[in-house]
Design a protein around this motif. Structure first.
Motif, PDB file in Angstrom:
ATOM      1  N   ALA A 140      -8.774  -0.029   1.483  1.00  0.00           N
ATOM      2  CA  ALA A 140      -8.662  -0.070   0.171  1.00  0.00           C
ATOM      3  C   ALA A 140      -7.758  -0.975  -0.158  1.00  0.00           C
ATOM      4  N   ILE A 141      -6.562  -1.168   0.211  1.00  0.00           N
ATOM      5  CA  ILE A 141      -5.764  -2.455  -0.172  1.00  0.00           C
ATOM      6  C   ILE A 141      -6.268  -3.702  -0.177  1.00  0.00           C
ATOM      7  N   ARG A 142      -7.118  -3.841   1.020  1.00  0.00           N
ATOM      8  CA  ARG A 142      -7.778  -5.347   1.208  1.00  0.00           C
ATOM      9  C   ARG A 142      -8.756  -5.535   0.038  1.00  0.00           C
ATOM     10  N   ASP A 201       0.762  -1.221   0.020  1.00  0.00           N
ATOM     11  CA  ASP A 201       0.048  -0.172   0.175  1.00  0.00           C
ATOM     12  C   ASP A 201       1.038   1.035   0.041  1.00  0.00           C
ATOM     13  N   GLY A 202       1.626   1.392  -1.333  1.00  0.00           N
ATOM     14  CA  GLY A 202       2.459   2.596  -1.122  1.00  0.00           C
ATOM     15  C   GLY A 202       3.369   2.878  -0.016  1.00  0.00           C
ATOM     16  N   SER A 203       4.395   1.591   0.078  1.00  0.00           N
ATOM     17  CA  SER A 203       5.319   1.685   0.872  1.00  0.00           C
ATOM     18  C   SER A 203       6.490   2.513   0.391  1.00  0.00           C
ATOM     19  N   THR A 204       7.185   3.101   1.528  1.00  0.00           N
ATOM     20  CA  THR A 204       8.280   4.095   1.293  1.00  0.00           C
ATOM     21  C   THR A 204       9.746   3.757   1.644  1.00  0.00           C
ATOM     22  N   ALA A 205       9.848   2.305   1.955  1.00  0.00           N
ATOM     23  CA  ALA A 205      11.077   1.954   2.290  1.00  0.00           C
ATOM     24  C   ALA A 205      11.735   0.975   1.049  1.00  0.00           C
ATOM     25  N   PRO A 206      12.585   1.467   0.337  1.00  0.00           N
ATOM     26  CA  PRO A 206      12.725   0.443  -0.796  1.00  0.00           C
ATOM     27  C   PRO A 206      13.474  -0.658  -0.334  1.00  0.00           C
ATOM     28  N   ALA A 207      14.293  -0.844   0.697  1.00  0.00           N
ATOM     29  CA  ALA A 207      14.780  -2.328   0.885  1.00  0.00           C
ATOM     30  C   ALA A 207      13.641  -3.123   1.242  1.00  0.00           C
ATOM     31  N   VAL A 208      12.509  -2.619   1.704  1.00  0.00           N
ATOM     32  CA  VAL A 208      11.599  -3.557   2.255  1.00  0.00           C
ATOM     33  C   VAL A 208      10.640  -3.945   1.121  1.00  0.00           C
ATOM     34  N   ARG A 215       0.865   0.000  -4.818  1.00  0.00           N
ATOM     35  CA  ARG A 215       0.101   0.896  -5.248  1.00  0.00           C
ATOM     36  C   ARG A 215       1.110   2.222  -4.856  1.00  0.00           C
ATOM     37  N   GLU A 216       0.982   3.122  -5.978  1.00  0.00           N
ATOM     38  CA  GLU A 216       1.738   4.107  -5.677  1.00  0.00           C
ATOM     39  C   GLU A 216       1.403   4.980  -4.632  1.00  0.00           C
ATOM     40  N   ALA A 217       0.246   5.221  -4.133  1.00  0.00           N
ATOM     41  CA  ALA A 217       0.187   6.177  -2.869  1.00  0.00           C
ATOM     42  C   ALA A 217      -0.731   4.997  -1.868  1.00  0.00           C
TER      43      ALA A 217
END
Length: 288
Positions: free
Chosen positions: A67-69, A34-41, A59-61
């Motif tokens: 919503a993700i479910r 759902d739009g994660s901001t941690a690239p390594a994860v 998802r981009e945002a």
């Protein structure tokens, strides 16, 4: 179906994949980011889903837990969907327990328990809270209040039911989307079965972070209080205090003790009684 946001779920994907493969059943594992901001994860999660029968999308945002479910349900291809939170451990017979269920209900809840070493996590507020709540999460207790006991941490649902009755996407912030969903299922006459097939929470936020999440959840409760009335113990208690005209006094007391309460809750010896008082005071402060 594994929704995730900035959480590494690669170990969970591997465990579920091994069990599903051993069962011999047709299956797919979908991780919805759902739009994660941690690239390594995100890289680890995407790599884990390169295994057979696994898929990853991002998802981009961030659109919220509801919503993700809903998106995961739309992307699924099989008749039954198993939703699991990303930060849990599963027992070796987890998949087979669900696969052997033979009831007629459209929703099946497996339950949740506090995992982790008690000594290592003794000073963690969430660990203490989840551990103390285990009697309420026992299968017999859940069966006594099947709709009020619905949690999204670990449940199975018919895909046609999930598509016909999606989660309310107005819930964009943390908390209570599962409480409303349980209420909606009851209103629609959709049966819920509760079985003993618990997942174990294996990750606990810091005390400070857990308090912040709790505060966000209470803001959600305030926003949707009319929809959630009758399904939240805290909301029912707040309503009783209002009817007794005690709300102003408690809100005043909370304002003058808030700092002391937070100091205890963020310490190595957080009190669950003070946590309950903090939650009630914080909610009444919002309501005021």
């Amino acid at each position: 179906m594994i929704p995730t946001y900035n959480d590494d779920c690669s170990a969970l994907v591997a465990a579920l994949s091994a069990q599903a493969c051993q069962s011999g059943a047709s299956y797919e594992i979908i991780v919805g980011d759902d739009g994660s901001t941690a690239p390594a994860v995100t890289e680890r999660n995407a790599q884990a889903c390169t295994a057979a029968h696994c898929r990853y999308f991002r998802r981009e945002a961030n659109g919220g837990r509801a919503a993700i479910r809903n998106e995961l349900a739309r992307q699924a291809q099989y008749d039954w969907l198993l939703f699991i939170d990303c930060h849990v451990d599963v027992a070796h017979d987890f998949i087979s327990n669900y696969a052997s269920w033979q009831g007629h209900e459209a929703v099946v809840c497996g339950g949740v328990k506090a995992g982790g070493d008690a000594h290592a996590w003794n000073g963690n507020l969430r660990y203490r809270y989840e551990h103390a709540a285990e009697t309420r999460h026992d299968v017999s207790a859940r069966r006594s209040e099947p709709y009020q006991s619905f949690r999204t941490t670990n449940f199975m649902i018919r895909r046609e039911t999930a598509l016909a009755h999606p989660f309310d996407e107005h819930f964009r912030n943390y908390g209570y989307e599962d409480v409303l969903y349980g209420k909606q299922l009851e209103q629609q006459g959709i049966g819920i079965a509760h079985i003993s097939n618990e997942v174990a929470i294996n990750h606990y936020e810091s005390n400070r972070r857990y308090i912040e999440k709790m505060e966000e959840a209470l803001c959600t409760l305030h926003t949707f209080s009319s929809e959630l009335r009758g399904y939240s113990r805290l909301l029912s208690l707040a309503d009783r205090l209002k009817s007794w005209h005690l709300e102003p006094a408690i809100a005043w007391l909370f304002r003058h003790s808030k700092g002391l309460l937070r100091r205890n809750l963020c310490s190595r010896h957080p009190s669950l009684s003070l946590f309950t008082a903090y939650r009630l005071g914080y909610f009444l402060e919002i309501e005021g």
